[in-house]
Write an enzyme that holds these catalytic residues in place. Structure first.
Site, short mmCIF file in Angstrom:
data_model
loop_
_atom_site.label_atom_id
_atom_site.label_comp_id
_atom_site.label_asym_id
_atom_site.label_seq_id
_atom_site.Cartn_x
_atom_site.Cartn_y
_atom_site.Cartn_z
N HIS A 163 -3.72 -6.13 -10.51
CA HIS A 163 -2.39 -5.57 -10.25
C HIS A 163 -1.43 -5.90 -11.38
O HIS A 163 -0.62 -5.05 -11.78
CB HIS A 163 -1.84 -6.13 -8.93
CG HIS A 163 -2.62 -5.73 -7.73
ND1 HIS A 163 -2.50 -4.50 -7.13
CD2 HIS A 163 -3.53 -6.42 -7.00
CE1 HIS A 163 -3.30 -4.43 -6.09
NE2 HIS A 163 -3.94 -5.58 -5.98
N HIS A 195 0.82 -1.21 0.00
CA HIS A 195 0.00 0.00 0.00
C HIS A 195 0.86 1.26 0.00
O HIS A 195 0.44 2.29 -0.54
CB HIS A 195 -0.94 0.00 1.20
CG HIS A 195 -2.08 -0.95 1.06
ND1 HIS A 195 -2.90 -1.31 2.11
CD2 HIS A 195 -2.55 -1.64 -0.03
CE1 HIS A 195 -3.82 -2.16 1.67
NE2 HIS A 195 -3.62 -2.38 0.39
#
Length: 398
Positions: free
Chosen positions: A374, A242
């Site tokens: 992703h 993150h």
């Protein structure tokens, strides 16, 4: 890299189900007993929309299927509005989560950019739900979740849902800018407000260690989920991936704001990227990035997640485009080599989603290969102009 977008997209094509897109196992087959989840369906609609923008054959129809399923399938709640979290397999989840709805906004944004039938209608509805139900104008941040009828809110606030809220509102702004520049400016300002509080305030105050969990009054909860550290969405401690995502989003946001971007966006992106790279890499003596660290930078969950590495690569790629820093390119290539060598599954397709620190396939947090989001973004960002969204970057490079 040996991973290419076309072969990558052929793997999740098998996840198509009438309700949207399902959960794939290691072999690329649908895992029995798994419900259809909105976050996966929305992410895959976004991914196939990106594939359509990039000119990949055969994926536009998959994106259209995702849009239609999200607009009129059982995940969509025609009675109360918004989207259920999951349906089927005896595991219906009627909660209305910001994390989930952020990805529906993203799916609608990318489908709009790609000219997918129904994309703009999906975006308009999803954005209206986001703004009416989740966005808290006073706080400049999003609320977390509600019950199906929107009568009870969860007594928790999270940075993860807000991170994807920033991502999705930037994508929505890019999709709406040609026809509604006022809405685009409003959305970009909201993305800036959320980023300023979470990154420029709370993360900077903690020497670039990102707090993830908060009370309903936005007071940090540093010990949250200490007893469940490997949670897939709310793990304890500092989540390295993150930090890379926020570093990249700061640069996307700066690009979207242009001359109006505050200088701290670039400075904070640098600080976050370097903190994640230096503290995360081989923190336990093994190559790669552990899933999480504690507040003293010690590994908590040492498993290597594919999404953490792909976000490191994507952040490095965007940083290199912006700054042209050769050291960043060296890191990007080093991390790409690791992905090729350990995570890539050439026999079956896609990447293993979780590895042990020693490089064998693990399943402590993730089972199977449910997600190409992703990976697809990692493959599309290098070398392309930096824009507010990945879709806009692909369009700008055509």
């Amino acid at each position: 890299m040996r991973t290419q977008l076309g072969p990558l997209l052929s793997f999740p094509a098998g996840s198509r189900v009438p309700e949207g897109f399902g959960y794939l196992g290691d072999d690329g087959q649908l895992l029995p007993g798994k419900p259809v989840e909105t976050w996966i369906s929305a992410r895959m609609t976004h991914v196939f929309g990106l594939g359509a923008l990039a000119g990949e054959p055969g994926v536009e129809e998959l994106a259209a299927h995702g849009v239609a399923a999200l607009r009129s399938g059982p995940l969509h709640d025609a009675e109360h509005g918004g989207w259920r979290s999951a349906v089927g397999a005896g595991a219906d989840d009627d909660s209305k989560a910001a994390y989930v709805h952020a990805f529906v906004v993203l799916a609608g944004s990318t489908a709009t950019a790609a000219g997918i039938e129904g994309g703009r209608q999906l975006l308009d509805e999803a954005l209206a739900v986001w703004e009416q139900r989740f966005w808290d104008e006073e706080e400049g941040l999003a609320r977390e979740s509600f019950d199906r009828a929107w009568t009870t809110a969860e007594d928790y606030r999270g940075a993860n849902a807000n991170m994807h809220g920033v991502e999705s509102t930037l994508a929505a702004a890019d999709a709406l800018a040609p026809t509604d520049p006022g809405a685009a400016a409003r959305l970009r300002n909201r993305a800036l407000r959320a980023t300023e509080r979470i990154v420029h305030r709370w993360t900077r105050e903690r020497d670039w260690r990102l707090p993830e969990h908060f009370t309903v009054a936005w007071e940090p909860l540093p010990e949250f989920n200490r007893d469940r550290p490997a949670d897939p969405f709310r793990p304890y401690g500092v989540t390295v991936g993150h930090q890379f995502e926020w570093a990249r989003l700061c640069l996307h946001l700066a690009a979207a704001l242009g001359e109006d971007a505050p200088g701290w966006l670039h400075a904070d992106a640098d600080a976050l990227f370097l903190a994640a790279a230096e503290r995360g890499w081989a923190a336990d003596g093994q190559e790669g990035f552990p899933y999480t660290l504690d507040w003293a930078d010690r590994p908590v969950v040492a498993a290597r997640m594919h999404w953490v590495l792909t976000e490191a690569i994507a952040a490095a790629a965007v940083r290199h485009v912006v700054h042209g820093d050769p050291r960043t390119l060296e890191l990007q290539q080093r991390w790409e080599e690791l992905g090729d060598r350990l995570f890539l599954d050439p026999a079956v397709g896609s990447w293993h989603h979780e590895l042990t620190p020693e490089g064998t396939v693990g399943s402590g947090t993730w089972v199977g290969k449910p997600d190409a989001y992703h990976l697809a973004q990692m493959l599309l960002l290098p070398g392309r102009p930096v824009r507010g969204s990945v879709a806009a970057a692909v369009l700008a490079a055509r």
